[in-house]
Design a protein around this motif. Sequence first.
Motif, PDB file in Angstrom:
ATOM      1  N   GLY A   1       1.032  -1.011   0.156  1.00 53.74           N
ATOM      2  CA  GLY A   1       0.378   0.139   0.114  1.00 53.74           C
ATOM      3  C   GLY A   1       1.053   1.116   0.471  1.00 53.74           C
ATOM      4  N   ILE A   2       1.767   1.161  -0.016  1.00 53.86           N
ATOM      5  CA  ILE A   2       3.091   2.669  -0.400  1.00 53.86           C
ATOM      6  C   ILE A   2       2.718   3.501  -1.127  1.00 53.86           C
ATOM      7  N   PRO A   3       2.408   3.062  -2.047  1.00 53.68           N
ATOM      8  CA  PRO A   3       1.962   4.531  -3.454  1.00 53.68           C
ATOM      9  C   PRO A   3       0.801   4.747  -3.071  1.00 53.68           C
ATOM     10  N   THR A   4      -0.289   4.091  -2.127  1.00 58.38           N
ATOM     11  CA  THR A   4      -2.114   4.703  -2.029  1.00 58.38           C
ATOM     12  C   THR A   4      -1.279   5.452  -0.679  1.00 58.38           C
ATOM     13  N   ILE A   5      -0.352   5.366   0.325  1.00 56.54           N
ATOM     14  CA  ILE A   5       0.729   5.940   1.470  1.00 56.54           C
ATOM     15  C   ILE A   5       0.902   6.978   1.552  1.00 56.54           C
ATOM     16  N   SER A   6       1.922   6.945   0.406  1.00 53.49           N
ATOM     17  CA  SER A   6       2.849   8.408  -0.185  1.00 53.49           C
ATOM     18  C   SER A   6       1.509   8.681  -1.148  1.00 53.49           C
ATOM     19  N   ASN A   7       0.652   8.587  -1.786  1.00 56.68           N
ATOM     20  CA  ASN A   7      -0.641  10.102  -2.168  1.00 56.68           C
ATOM     21  C   ASN A   7      -1.203  10.775  -0.618  1.00 56.68           C
ATOM     22  N   ARG A   8      -1.630   9.716   0.267  1.00 59.44           N
ATOM     23  CA  ARG A   8      -1.973  10.730   0.387  1.00 59.44           C
ATOM     24  C   ARG A   8      -1.475  11.261   1.571  1.00 59.44           C
ATOM     25  N   PHE A   9      -0.225  11.370   2.336  1.00 60.11           N
ATOM     26  CA  PHE A   9       0.430  11.604   3.251  1.00 60.11           C
ATOM     27  C   PHE A   9       1.732  11.874   3.246  1.00 60.11           C
ATOM     28  N   PHE A  10       2.493  12.038   1.842  1.00 58.12           N
ATOM     29  CA  PHE A  10       3.733  12.266   1.838  1.00 58.12           C
ATOM     30  C   PHE A  10       3.423  13.521   2.116  1.00 58.12           C
ATOM     31  N   PRO A  11       2.153  14.710   1.509  1.00 57.45           N
ATOM     32  CA  PRO A  11       2.081  16.322   1.546  1.00 57.45           C
ATOM     33  C   PRO A  11       2.856  16.739   3.004  1.00 57.45           C
TER      34      PRO A  11
ATOM     35  N   LEU B   1      15.434   5.002 -13.135  1.00 55.17           N
ATOM     36  CA  LEU B   1      15.274   6.039 -12.248  1.00 55.17           C
ATOM     37  C   LEU B   1      15.490   6.559 -10.494  1.00 55.17           C
ATOM     38  N   LEU B   2      16.744   5.230  -9.521  1.00 54.61           N
ATOM     39  CA  LEU B   2      17.361   5.265  -9.237  1.00 54.61           C
ATOM     40  C   LEU B   2      18.197   6.751  -9.131  1.00 54.61           C
ATOM     41  N   ALA B   3      18.710   6.303 -10.185  1.00 47.31           N
ATOM     42  CA  ALA B   3      19.688   7.332 -10.580  1.00 47.31           C
ATOM     43  C   ALA B   3      19.481   9.298 -10.908  1.00 47.31           C
TER      44      ALA B   3
ATOM     45  N   TYR C   1      10.103  -2.467  -7.296  1.00 52.60           N
ATOM     46  CA  TYR C   1      11.137  -1.025  -7.331  1.00 52.60           C
ATOM     47  C   TYR C   1      10.187   0.133  -8.636  1.00 52.60           C
ATOM     48  N   PHE C   2       9.783  -0.625  -9.179  1.00 53.34           N
ATOM     49  CA  PHE C   2       9.523   0.739 -10.152  1.00 53.34           C
ATOM     50  C   PHE C   2       8.050   1.506 -10.060  1.00 53.34           C
ATOM     51  N   GLN C   3       7.519   0.954  -8.557  1.00 54.86           N
ATOM     52  CA  GLN C   3       5.841   1.364  -8.065  1.00 54.86           C
ATOM     53  C   GLN C   3       6.808   2.066  -7.197  1.00 54.86           C
ATOM     54  N   PHE C   4       7.612   1.310  -6.463  1.00 55.74           N
ATOM     55  CA  PHE C   4       7.993   2.478  -5.385  1.00 55.74           C
ATOM     56  C   PHE C   4       8.045   3.535  -5.778  1.00 55.74           C
ATOM     57  N   PHE C   5       9.243   4.001  -6.903  1.00 57.62           N
ATOM     58  CA  PHE C   5      10.235   4.874  -7.048  1.00 57.62           C
ATOM     59  C   PHE C   5       9.469   6.103  -8.365  1.00 57.62           C
ATOM     60  N   GLU C   6       8.475   5.652  -8.881  1.00 59.66           N
ATOM     61  CA  GLU C   6       7.359   6.371  -9.760  1.00 59.66           C
ATOM     62  C   GLU C   6       6.577   7.031  -8.467  1.00 59.66           C
TER      63      GLU C   6
ATOM     64  N   PHE D   1      10.993   9.412   4.615  1.00 57.43           N
ATOM     65  CA  PHE D   1       9.507   8.689   4.123  1.00 57.43           C
ATOM     66  C   PHE D   1      10.617   7.823   3.457  1.00 57.43           C
ATOM     67  N   PHE D   2      11.417   8.320   2.115  1.00 51.25           N
ATOM     68  CA  PHE D   2      11.794   7.141   1.550  1.00 51.25           C
ATOM     69  C   PHE D   2      12.882   5.831   2.589  1.00 51.25           C
ATOM     70  N   PHE D   3      13.401   5.892   3.052  1.00 53.79           N
ATOM     71  CA  PHE D   3      14.383   5.304   3.671  1.00 53.79           C
ATOM     72  C   PHE D   3      12.798   3.948   4.707  1.00 53.79           C
TER      73      PHE D   3
END
Length: 501
Positions: A59-69, A195-197, A134-139, A81-83
């Motif tokens: 659920g990291i993509p949706t968590i990021s969308n909501r809570f990263f702000p 993407l990592l680079a 890791y594409f989903q996470f980095f993206e 947050f990235f770690f």
Amino acid sequence: MGIVQKASIRLTVVYYMGAALGYFNRVVLLTNFFTPTQVGLTSILTNVAVLYAQFAVLGIPTISNRFFPFFNNKEKRHHGFFFWGNVLVFVGFVITTMAALVFKPLVVRKFGANSPLFIEYYYYLIPFAFSSVYFQFFETYLRSLLKTVVPTFLNEVFLRILVTISIALYALKFIDFYHFIVIYIGCNFLIITILLAYIVYLKQFFLLPGKSRLYKRLLKPILLYGTFTVFSVVGSGILVNIDNLMIASKLGLAQAGIYTTIFLIATGLTLPYRSIQKITYPLVGRFWKNREMKAVSDLYDKTTLVMMIVGGGIILLLWGNIHSIFMFIPKEYSIAKTSFYLLCFAKYTDMITGLNGIITVSSKKYKYDLYFMLALVILTVILNLMLIPLYGITGAALAAMVSLVIFNILRLAFVWFNFKMQPFTLNCLWILLITIFTLGVVHFIPFVINKYVSICMNSAVIGIIYIGLILFFRFSPDINNMVYKFTGWKYLKVDTDQSLF
């Protein structure tokens, strides 16, 4: 021109560049140089790897969308947050991989008889899924930073160029099918490396854990939200892939290969919506955080109208040129024409219902999106079990259409009832009528034997009637003003307040 329009135009251009390559790879190259069984295996490996990854990212993509702000502060390294996101997705990948190994005997029982080639390549899912995780996470991380164009370009365009090269190597007999699969998976690893680079280049690579009171305050809602949304996202993944998996299990990889090729063509409808969705998801999260209900409602209305216009144009181009499109692929794929019509209608319905899912999952009532998704998955599985044995791949397409229509009606009603928002206006009705009228006109155009001439003729008629009527009656100020900016035709200009869209 607002934030969403600027970014979505760039993303849509990238998506359609990728779509053109994707169509060329899947519709022209794969179907003509690979057997339907090999096409089916490539599709199944890709689909299962993506589904595998959706479990693993927790659920990291949706968590990021909501809570990263709440965590967005470069000086404080986004509070780690990235770690912590990286820790979670790696743990999720390990757990999911263990589950994949444990359940392999069940997979063998379900697919061994009709799709033995899938069993032979089963373990290749693990590295394939790792690259997808890791594409989903980095993206997602980059999207939260509003850096969407580069990851989208890499996934939609650059990766497909690499796939084109890989197919060419196979077609020219420099490699066999086994090495094609190995190179195909390797290309995905190259994408996540780039993407990592890119993250390092942006100076957003913060690999140390952060300490912040935010974690203490937000940990419980993050865990609760993540638990619900991971099931919702996985449900969405199952929904997208279940028909193809059930076809492979019951009918074999060859039928799955035909179905996924037609499914890809129909997916061309959703490309503009996907680009807008990537931009609006974090925006809606910010609006909810700041309690800007009017901004959410305005965005809902405008995206729906624009998607009706763009989606109507694309479905007209696809349906109006269906006979010519099928002339590019082997005759054995023609059994899927009815499936194509049903899938197009399903995608169009999903597209024109706007941002109902994003609004729900970004709100305090996000739990209900899981309930809707679970109901949809159950309905889809039941319909596939009933219809695939009776109608084959047409049954799978019919199941997808019925399920998506019911699902979106329920979500529309939920958003309307709970948030007093519904996106449809009188202009939406006029757009629908113009779409039907244009389709009726194209239906009476005689088919020309030359597929290229036929596509040009039908597309020209569609453009003149459909686009001409929409611009003339000014149904969408945003589209009119965008066209005015490029053409300078003063009649098209519509005075309107500056908006996010």
